[in-house]
Scaffold this active site. Structure first.
Site, mmCIF file in Angstrom:
data_model
loop_
_atom_site.group_PDB
_atom_site.id
_atom_site.type_symbol
_atom_site.label_atom_id
_atom_site.label_comp_id
_atom_site.label_asym_id
_atom_site.label_seq_id
_atom_site.Cartn_x
_atom_site.Cartn_y
_atom_site.Cartn_z
ATOM 1 N N GLU A 137 0.773 -1.114 -0.346
ATOM 2 C CA GLU A 137 -0.277 0.134 0.138
ATOM 3 C C GLU A 137 1.213 1.123 -0.144
ATOM 4 O O GLU A 137 0.732 2.378 -0.756
ATOM 5 C CB GLU A 137 -1.298 -0.226 1.297
ATOM 6 C CG GLU A 137 -1.268 -0.860 1.378
ATOM 7 C CD GLU A 137 -2.836 -1.084 0.385
ATOM 8 O OE1 GLU A 137 -2.980 0.219 -0.260
ATOM 9 O OE2 GLU A 137 -3.717 -1.547 -0.343
ATOM 10 N N ASP A 277 -4.647 -9.185 -8.177
ATOM 11 C CA ASP A 277 -4.687 -7.856 -8.918
ATOM 12 C C ASP A 277 -3.448 -7.982 -10.140
ATOM 13 O O ASP A 277 -3.387 -8.211 -11.021
ATOM 14 C CB ASP A 277 -5.617 -7.414 -8.591
ATOM 15 C CG ASP A 277 -5.783 -6.369 -7.262
ATOM 16 O OD1 ASP A 277 -4.849 -7.258 -7.390
ATOM 17 O OD2 ASP A 277 -6.939 -5.955 -7.258
ATOM 18 N N GLU A 370 -18.544 -5.630 -3.040
ATOM 19 C CA GLU A 370 -17.320 -6.181 -2.713
ATOM 20 C C GLU A 370 -17.316 -7.212 -3.384
ATOM 21 O O GLU A 370 -16.104 -7.576 -4.072
ATOM 22 C CB GLU A 370 -16.836 -6.083 -1.074
ATOM 23 C CG GLU A 370 -15.052 -5.913 -1.649
ATOM 24 C CD GLU A 370 -14.392 -5.046 -2.138
ATOM 25 O OE1 GLU A 370 -15.038 -4.194 -2.103
ATOM 26 O OE2 GLU A 370 -13.079 -5.465 -1.557
ATOM 27 N N GLU A 391 -12.412 0.617 -10.190
ATOM 28 C CA GLU A 391 -12.290 -0.140 -10.936
ATOM 29 C C GLU A 391 -12.968 0.353 -12.297
ATOM 30 O O GLU A 391 -12.697 -0.058 -13.215
ATOM 31 C CB GLU A 391 -11.906 -1.773 -10.829
ATOM 32 C CG GLU A 391 -10.748 -2.135 -9.302
ATOM 33 C CD GLU A 391 -10.525 -1.249 -8.601
ATOM 34 O OE1 GLU A 391 -11.961 -0.816 -8.520
ATOM 35 O OE2 GLU A 391 -8.945 -1.151 -7.902
#
Ligand code: DMJ
EC number: 3.2.1.-
Length: 577
Positions: A137, A277, A370, A391
């Protein structure tokens, strides 16, 4: 009854009117869409500033805004579930949302505010804090934000006017990059997921990490190495990526979680969503940014495996890396980035069909939940939230760039409308806790400014991309595709004979994101930034990249590969599946 004379004149008028008012249907259409884009761009601009100003008023210099209580959270240290007791009393946050907003400010043309942010961060940001942070992150948000802002501050547009910029953001990025390095000191080279910025890896630190956690560091750390001339960052990220790739199964699949000391998989099931991802995303984007053929080879095999074992029509389920058997049939909000990646690869037909399914689910609930259980066509019992994720907007932006189909503008409009009706509050934009009740949660994630607003804005106004060629990191921070960063390409793929463009003002081109599929020019910053064009570039026959056959497709200048015509009628770097 109308008199005959009048009827006659009406008929004459109808016959000659097209030549009196030569507005064709397509011109009327295009002025409708231009007006729509201007209107929507303004709406997104207002959304961004509503979020940004509320952050500045109620949360800055802390990390993120709590829009319902108009307070703050120092979430950088909480990202990835860190408990608050790890935070020292004096920790005042790292202005995360400010760092994350900088490239969006530039894209929206606000150089004054960008400069203010650069100056504030230069004087106040300090990473010598006793805070345990999540490496992934912190890399995508902070390191990526700083590196990208440094490039934007120094590029040929000369954005900074007050005094000279002395690479302060790069100095900060390098300081942060150095603090990442102890995480890579493991027997495998795979980095720990957590690190204390001041003290390095803590005692009894967990050795569990995710595939994306150790496989998506290469863009930011590679860019840091290229900018500083110190290969240490790129080497650490590359070593980890190669080790991870060596852990793939015979089916070219990877799991989701692993142990960094033993190099053993913990969770064998994986898909294209959470925990994996950006690993796929970075293999391909690293190929675009750094040119190495290796990245392409890894990506190609990984992409084929995903299409073979995870895809079910337009949907993607999860599967066991060892035997390819389906494990979980779920649509997750994070998976919605995949069609955007497919556009970059040139697989537009597949991108379009998956994107439509995500839009369908968005419309069903008003936002994307989600997790949605594909086998039961129902929501996951606990993961019903929508934390303002970007996204779907991201994929919509890429698909519009590639096709110019106004349907994607309509999708963008409905995303904007949903965000405004369900998540906008007086104090900013709040996450949704439960998409069935639209109950809100007190959190405005920094990626709402770094990505959600940015991609929506770029959908309606891509002028930032004109004549430029950028790769967006997984957090939406732009990095330029530079010929000088391609120096390690194998001989066969080095675009030769870069020639400098004549300095007169170039005619306005289609957006560079479209060009990215077949870019004619690139920025060369070896001495000072200049546009250069590649000798191997051959443009597609049509500017919208549509085609009836391969002969209408050109040669991609980044890779020097011949483009081919897809079944859906678009030129691209197609994969043969
Ligand atoms: C962002 O922080 C990045 O896009 C990351 O790769 C995963 N998704 C979040 C936002 O949803």
């Amino acid at each position: 009854m109308l008199p005959r004379q009048v009827v006659k004149w009406i008929l004459v008028f109808l016959v000659i009117s097209p030549s009196l008012f030569p507005v064709s249907v397509s011109e009327a259409d295009s002025s409708y869409w231009s007006a729509k884009k201007r209107h929507m761009k303004k709406k997104v601009h207002d959304m961004f500033y509503h979020a940004y100003e509320n952050y500045l008023t109620h949360a800055f210099p802390h990390d993120e805004l709590k829009p319902l209580s108009k307070s703050f959270t120092d979430s950088l240290s909480e990202l990835g579930n860190l408990k608050l007791e790890h935070l020292p009393q004096h920790y005042n946050g790292s202005a995360l949302t400010l760092i994350e907003s900088m490239s969006s400010l530039v894209i929206m043309g606000n150089n004054t505010e960008f400069e203010r942010a650069v100056l504030w961060l230069s004087e106040n940001l300090n990473f010598d804090v006793d805070a345990r942070i999540n490496l992934f992150e912190c890399n995508i948000r902070v390191l990526g934000g700083l590196v990208s802002a440094h490039i934007l501050a120094t590029d040929s547009a000369n954005r900074l006017v007050q005094g000279s910029y002395k690479n302060q953001l790069l100095t900060l990025a390098e300081d942060l990059g150095r603090r990442f390095l102890p995480a890579f000191d493991t027997p495998t080279g795979l980095p720990y997921a957590w690190i204390n910025l001041k003290y390095g890896v803590m005692e009894n630190e967990t050795t569990e990490t995710s595939t994306s956690g150790c496989g998506s560091l290469i863009l930011e750390m590679g860019a840091l190495s290229r900018l500083t001339g110190d290969p240490i960052y790129e080497s650490a990220a590359l070593r980890a990526l190669r080790r991870l790739w060596s852990m793939r199964s015979s089916l070219n699949l990877l799991g989701t979680t692993l142990d960094v000391t033993t190099g053993e998989w913990i969770e064998y099931s994986s898909g294209i969503g959470a925990g994996v991802d950006s690993f796929y995303e970075y293999l391909f984007k690293a190929h675009i940014l750094f040119g190495k053929e290796d990245f392409w080879r890894m990506f190609h095999s990984a992409y084929l495996a995903v299409q073979k074992y995870f895809r079910h029509g337009p949907w993607y389920h999860e599967a066991d890396m060892r035997n390819g058997k389906a494990t979980y049939w779920q649509l997750t909000s994070l998976q919605a980035f995949w069609p955007g990646l497919q556009v970059l690869v040139g697989d537009i037909a597949a991108a379009n069909s998956s994107h439509r399914e995500f839009v369908h689910v968005w419309k069903k609930f008003g936002v994307l939940p989600e997790r949605y259980l594909l086998d039961h066509l129902m929501l996951h019992p606990t993961e019903k939230y929508y934390p303002l994720r970007p996204e779907l907007a991201e994929s919509t932006f890429y698909l519009y760039q590639a096709t110019k189909d106004p349907w994607y503008l309509e999708v963008g409009e409905s995303i904007v409308n949903s965000l405004n009706s369900y998540t906008k509050v007086d104090g900013g934009f709040a996450s949704i806790r439960d998409v069935t009740t639209m109950q809100l949660e007190d959190h405005q994630h920094s990626f709402f400014l770094a990505e959600t607003c940015k991609y929506l804005y770029l959908l309606f106004d891509d002028s930032f991309l004109v004549d430029r060629n950028y790769v967006f990191t997984t957090e939406g921070h732009p990095l330029p595709v530079l010929s000088s960063w391609h120096d390690r390409l194998p001989e066969a793929y080095i675009p030769r004979n870069w020639t400098f463009l004549p300095s007169e003002k170039q005619a306005r081109r289609a957006s560079a994101m479209t060009l990215q599929v077949c870019p004619a020019t690139s920025l060369d910053c070896r001495h000072r930034c200049q546009q250069v064009k590649s000798a191997c570039h051959i443009p597609d026959a049509r500017s919208d990249h549509r085609c009836f056959g391969d002969e209408e497709c050109g040669v991609d200048a980044t890779t020097c590969r011949r483009r081919t015509c897809s079944m859906a009628g678009y030129c691209g770097l197609w994969l043969f599946i």
